[in-house]
Design a protein around this motif. Structure first.
Motif, PDB file in Angstrom:
ATOM      1  N   ALA A  83      10.779  -6.504 -21.886  1.00 43.03           N
ATOM      2  CA  ALA A  83      11.947  -6.403 -22.764  1.00 43.03           C
ATOM      3  C   ALA A  83      12.195  -4.957 -23.168  1.00 43.03           C
ATOM      4  N   PHE A  84      11.127  -4.234 -23.494  1.00 42.47           N
ATOM      5  CA  PHE A  84      11.285  -2.833 -23.870  1.00 42.47           C
ATOM      6  C   PHE A  84      11.728  -1.979 -22.682  1.00 42.47           C
ATOM      7  N   LEU A  85      11.171  -2.269 -21.500  1.00 38.85           N
ATOM      8  CA  LEU A  85      11.552  -1.496 -20.322  1.00 38.85           C
ATOM      9  C   LEU A  85      13.022  -1.742 -19.954  1.00 38.85           C
ATOM     10  N   VAL A  86      13.451  -3.001 -20.060  1.00 42.56           N
ATOM     11  CA  VAL A  86      14.850  -3.325 -19.766  1.00 42.56           C
ATOM     12  C   VAL A  86      15.767  -2.660 -20.792  1.00 42.56           C
ATOM     13  N   THR A  87      15.371  -2.756 -22.078  1.00 44.85           N
ATOM     14  CA  THR A  87      16.174  -2.147 -23.142  1.00 44.85           C
ATOM     15  C   THR A  87      16.224  -0.638 -22.976  1.00 44.85           C
ATOM     16  N   PHE A  88      15.110  -0.052 -22.551  1.00 48.14           N
ATOM     17  CA  PHE A  88      15.052   1.394 -22.304  1.00 48.14           C
ATOM     18  C   PHE A  88      16.138   1.807 -21.315  1.00 48.14           C
ATOM     19  N   VAL A  89      16.302   1.018 -20.263  1.00 49.76           N
ATOM     20  CA  VAL A  89      17.325   1.317 -19.253  1.00 49.76           C
ATOM     21  C   VAL A  89      18.726   1.096 -19.823  1.00 49.76           C
ATOM     22  N   ILE A  90      18.893  -0.021 -20.565  1.00 46.96           N
ATOM     23  CA  ILE A  90      20.212  -0.373 -21.096  1.00 46.96           C
ATOM     24  C   ILE A  90      20.703   0.647 -22.111  1.00 46.96           C
ATOM     25  N   THR A  91      19.786   1.139 -22.979  1.00 43.79           N
ATOM     26  CA  THR A  91      20.194   2.057 -24.045  1.00 43.79           C
ATOM     27  C   THR A  91      20.472   3.471 -23.538  1.00 43.79           C
ATOM     28  N   LYS A  92      20.094   3.771 -22.294  1.00 45.55           N
ATOM     29  CA  LYS A  92      20.351   5.075 -21.685  1.00 45.55           C
ATOM     30  C   LYS A  92      19.960   6.226 -22.615  1.00 45.55           C
ATOM     31  N   PRO A  93      18.675   6.399 -22.870  1.00 42.38           N
ATOM     32  CA  PRO A  93      18.242   7.470 -23.781  1.00 42.38           C
ATOM     33  C   PRO A  93      18.568   8.849 -23.232  1.00 42.38           C
ATOM     34  N   ASP A  94      18.601   9.817 -24.113  1.00 40.80           N
ATOM     35  CA  ASP A  94      18.849  11.209 -23.736  1.00 40.80           C
ATOM     36  C   ASP A  94      17.648  11.709 -22.933  1.00 40.80           C
ATOM     37  N   LEU A  95      17.794  11.809 -21.614  1.00 40.43           N
ATOM     38  CA  LEU A  95      16.672  12.176 -20.748  1.00 40.43           C
ATOM     39  C   LEU A  95      16.195  13.597 -21.005  1.00 40.43           C
ATOM     40  N   GLY A  96      17.107  14.486 -21.389  1.00 47.37           N
ATOM     41  CA  GLY A  96      16.715  15.855 -21.708  1.00 47.37           C
ATOM     42  C   GLY A  96      15.775  15.888 -22.900  1.00 47.37           C
ATOM     43  N   ALA A  97      16.146  15.152 -23.966  1.00 48.18           N
ATOM     44  CA  ALA A  97      15.304  15.089 -25.161  1.00 48.18           C
ATOM     45  C   ALA A  97      13.993  14.377 -24.859  1.00 48.18           C
ATOM     46  N   LEU A  98      14.060  13.373 -23.985  1.00 45.76           N
ATOM     47  CA  LEU A  98      12.853  12.619 -23.625  1.00 45.76           C
ATOM     48  C   LEU A  98      11.838  13.520 -22.921  1.00 45.76           C
TER      49      LEU A  98
END
Length: 405
Positions: free
Chosen positions: A160-175
């Motif tokens: 669920a967290f991995l799917v949500t991680f993809v769905i929420t499209k986090p800021d990859l630069g900040a990550l």
């Protein structure tokens, strides 16, 4: 004869501990309060776990010794032996009692999300029931089958967290900046220690060495033990990073206090909508029960090696050890404290105790009984780095607690 086919081993259980109630709680709070800036602590924790668990695997496979047994046998001076055993036994009891309290509190957090139950004589009913379930499973010795089922449920929550991680499209630069550029914002030290404590769990060093010596017994099988580590540990770390990143995307800057499963559920609502609260509740309950069973068992294995007690699941002394840890854990979870606070304290305690146990492991890995498989210079340098970083962070947190820093 060496086994030719690779199979999942003890490192899978170590990785499963990453996604227990401690990780879900601490990683969610880390992302909510500090965004992506503490991801480096998780990366350090995963690398540290690989380094230390590889040592415990060699100790078990090559030396055919558990860490507790090694400590007892290596200290020759009678006075130092007594002091060392007292120190490590105290660390295990304090750390695992706190950890067990966090496990049971995590399971109760899941129950509270879906059931408004009463208390009995000011004792938490869910904590008592969870403690009873763990007692029955440990007493009968049928924990393996139940644990597999519970780990499967926890893995479902992790997806669920991995799917949500993809769905929420986090800021990859900040990550990636958070992963690769260490920073320590104000008031973040305890959070860093908690992230380390929930990943590099001291009791796993005892559990892994004892489990490895039972699963593998020849130098040729060491590669299988390492493969088990190199697959399982990074996978657990990836899930932890996804939890922090999901919380950072959902909560950072909102000033929301994470005090319940309902608060945590908001981070996976993009994937599960109204079912998010039930997913978190089920995952926390499964993670808490699974860890509430394995933590006392690991304590019993660790202390059996230290105190020269037979590792017999049905012996009176072995049962007494895990029973003490279980009872203390239920008591801690039933004190009326906020479950999130209990879980938080458990992870910080683990982070503070890590240097003690890791130092003993490093010492054991430089002994002659390991032959050519004892630590080389690079393994010692990496192990010492883990210990030094842990000591610095622990000292900083203690100084801050006493307002000396």
């Amino acid at each position: 004869m060496a086994k030719s086919k690779f199979s999942i081993g003890p490192a899978a259980l170590v990785a499963a501990a990453f996604i227990g109630p401690g990780t879900v709680t601490v990683a969610t709070k880390a992302g909510a309060n500090f965004g992506f800036s503490l991801l480096w602590a998780l990366l350090f924790s995963v690398v540290a776990t690989i380094i230390l668990q590889e040592m415990t695997a060699r100790l078990g496979v090559i030396g055919q010794k558990g860490l507790g047994q090694s400590i007892r046998e290596l200290v020759k001076n009678p006075l130092l032996k007594v002091l060392s055993v007292i120190l490590v036994v105290s660390a295990i009891i304090i750390g695992n009692a706190a950890y067990e309290g966090g496990n049971i509190a995590g399971a109760t957090l899941g129950v509270q999300a879906v059931w408004n139950y009463p208390s009995i004589a000011n004792l938490d009913l869910a904590a008592l029931l969870i403690g009873l379930i763990a007692f029955i499973v440990l007493w009968t010795g049928s924990y393996r089958f139940i644990e597999k089922i519970l780990i499967a449920v926890v893995l479902l929550m992790s997806v669920a967290f991995l799917v949500t991680f993809v769905i929420t499209k986090p800021d990859l630069g900040a990550l990636f900046k958070g992963l690769l550029v260490p920073s320590l914002p104000d008031s973040a030290t305890l959070t860093v220690i908690a992230l380390i404590g929930t990943t590099v769990v001291p009791y796993n060093l005892f559990l892994h060495s004892s489990s490895a010596k039972k699963k593998w017994s020849t130098p040729e099988e060491l590669s299988q033990a390492r493969q088990d580590i190199y697959i399982s540990i990074p996978l657990g770390g990836l899930i932890s990073i996804a939890i922090v990143s999901t919380a950072a995307s959902a909560f950072f800057g909102s000033q929301l206090e994470i005090d319940s499963a309902a608060d945590m559920a908001k981070s996976i609502e993009p994937a599960f909508g109204n079912l998010a609260q039930y997913m978190i509740a089920l995952g926390l309950f499964a993670a808490g029960i699974s860890s509430a069973i394995t933590a006392p068992l690991a304590s019993a294995y660790a202390l059996s090696g230290l105190l020269n007690i037979p590792e017999d699941l049905k012996s009176r002394s072995f049962r007494l050890i895990w029973l003490v840890i279980l009872v203390v854990g239920v008591a801690v979870a039933s004190l009326g404290l906020k479950p999130v606070s209990v879980i938080w304290f458990a992870q910080v305690a683990n982070g503070l105790l890590l240097p003690i146990i890791a130092s003993f492991l490093l010492w054991a890995m430089n002994q002659g009984f390991l032959g050519q498989h004892k630590n080389n210079a690079w393994q010692n340098v990496l192990g010492l780095l883990v210990v030094i970083v842990s000591i610095i962070l622990g000292a900083k947190s203690l100084l801050s607690a006493f307002e000396l820093l």
